[in-house]
Write an enzyme that holds these catalytic residues in place. Sequence first.
Site, PDB file in Angstrom:
ATOM      1  N   GLU A 121       0.839  -1.193   0.000  1.00 24.81           N
ATOM      2  CA  GLU A 121       0.000   0.000   0.000  1.00 24.81           C
ATOM      3  C   GLU A 121       0.876   1.246   0.000  1.00 24.81           C
ATOM      4  OE1 GLU A 121      -3.942  -0.381   2.170  1.00 24.81           O
ATOM      5  OE2 GLU A 121      -2.683  -1.673   3.381  1.00 24.81           O
ATOM      6  N   HIS A 237      -8.457   9.819   3.364  1.00 25.57           N
ATOM      7  CA  HIS A 237      -8.139   8.715   2.455  1.00 25.57           C
ATOM      8  C   HIS A 237      -8.324   9.214   1.028  1.00 25.57           C
ATOM      9  CE1 HIS A 237      -8.019   4.823   0.537  1.00 25.57           C
ATOM     10  NE2 HIS A 237      -7.647   4.284   1.686  1.00 25.57           N
ATOM     11  N   ARG A 286      -0.405   8.737   1.848  1.00 23.49           N
ATOM     12  CA  ARG A 286      -1.772   9.189   1.662  1.00 23.49           C
ATOM     13  C   ARG A 286      -1.929  10.701   1.653  1.00 23.49           C
ATOM     14  NH1 ARG A 286      -5.025   4.765   5.400  1.00 23.49           N
ATOM     15  NH2 ARG A 286      -4.865   3.054   3.891  1.00 23.49           N
ATOM     16  N   HIS A 347     -10.637  10.175   7.149  1.00 19.49           N
ATOM     17  CA  HIS A 347     -10.413   8.737   7.332  1.00 19.49           C
ATOM     18  C   HIS A 347      -9.845   8.376   8.696  1.00 19.49           C
ATOM     19  CE1 HIS A 347      -9.746   4.625   6.201  1.00 19.49           C
ATOM     20  NE2 HIS A 347      -8.435   4.720   6.278  1.00 19.49           N
ATOM     21  N   ARG A 382      -0.302   8.868   8.928  1.00 15.35           N
ATOM     22  CA  ARG A 382      -0.224   7.430   9.200  1.00 15.35           C
ATOM     23  C   ARG A 382       0.188   6.647   7.961  1.00 15.35           C
ATOM     24  NH1 ARG A 382      -4.167   2.992   8.815  1.00 15.35           N
ATOM     25  NH2 ARG A 382      -5.589   4.496   7.844  1.00 15.35           N
TER      26      ARG A 382
END
Length: 537
Positions: A121, A237, A286, A347, A382
């Site tokens: 990811e 997100h 992100r 998110h 994060r």
Amino acid sequence: MNLAWEARADLVVVGSGVAGLTAALRARELGLRVLVVTKDEADGGNTRWAQGGVAVVLGDTPDDSLDRHVADTLTAGAGLCDEPATTAIITDGPEAVARLRARGAVFDPAPSGGRLARTREGGHTAFRVVHAGGDATGAEVERALLAASRDGQVPMLERHVAVDTLRTPAGEVAGLLVLDADGVPGVLSAPAVLLATGGLGQLFQATSNPAVATADGVAIALRSGAPVMDLEFVQFHPTVLYTGAGARGRCPLVTEAVRGEGAVLVDSRAARVMAGVHPLGDLAPRDVVSAAIARHAAELGEDHVFLDATHLDRPTFARRFPTVLAACLAAGVDPVVSPIPVSPAAHFACGGVVSTVEGRTPVVGLYAAGEVARTGLHGANRLASNSLLEGLVVGTRAAEAVAADLAVGRLTERRLAACGPAPTLPAADRDTLQRVMSRYAAIGRDAEGLAVVASVLDVSAVDRPLTTRERVEDAALTLTARALLAAAAARTESRGCHVRTDHPGSDPALAHGLTVRLTPSGQPMLDSHALLARGAA
């Protein structure tokens, strides 16, 4: 206050997500009397919606290491991660996953057999994310933990909302005031209360979070005298399913793992959104991807872009991403045939209640774990799939910390002052709060917009007694919004997922956390110390 009932425990856990249930199970193993409180059904929290997986280094992939996972986390955190805390949590990951699997969680096996499947990811430099059910990892984690809790006879109060902690005259936490579904008050007396209440996505109009994510734990902690840190860093997100202008509430997530399997972001002209933006391209962290989407769409005068995953055939997409496929088809989009319309949505809260990796806060008797806590793992942004990892590790450590603190006499049954009436606190109209937060305090912020939000909240907030779940939630959203605004206004730079359009560069002088606590009159105020001493280890 006329209390209808009272119960006692060694530990009250507020929240039934991954951190709360992990803590409750471990506390039960250690012989503690534990009680879990959740304001909805047991499976109504954030955990079940986590799609991507658990980021963990299990030692069976030669191209990865714990040090590499730590390095990726620190890079994503943009200089604000606590490196010792990060190292401790990531190092405990393999054992935490092994314990979860022993409790019944089933992860997807690799096609070759003998090991678990991995995906990659955003922000990760290796394939290290283990997953379950293709893109239903959170649902499987929650299923396993709930089943283990029932087998282990962990008592649970569903549909009970936590209102406030009970405190001694010295400020130590000694229990919890709760309301049942009919608004009937009760007291849970306990020398330890663990907040595992999840996030704050409902501060904004569109979010990947369910309706229960109303920042309850942050507000309870602040009112209990605990500080919060890094609250300005709210991760959006990049790829939430776009269902039309003005979408409200929880929007279906399109997991980052779709990009990990080769999907790319494109605009309405089929041009690549992430071309030349970051060395990792569509798998950049992100904050980078969300900001790029917002900027790109604005330049075109549009409000969304597209995720092109049409290179995946139908059997592959259905096997690997069944949840995403179902959501897309329900919205009238066939992702195998045409690109998926996506846009960023609130998110994950990177900050929260200041706590150690053992869950201890500076307030005696109060602990925090999971998304509500600020351990220092996430910093300013994060790293994908580190959240389930944190919940598993810190949930376990927090239970062990409570047991240790009870054993050495740090926590004892304490005499309470007389229990007063339900607190009366300011609460703004929720729709108004969400609209102004989304307009002025989301991905792009500036001083003028933050001041507008603060002014609107001041004008619209009305004092109300916390006698219903809705009032408890609205008061929590209002207080948390004010605390977030205080930190966002003071952070005059752009770092991680905090983007100040009037301060586009980062400021080395602000390469530290900003702490907010309440004044004696109940107003959020930036702490005078740049760095707060952490809770006792």
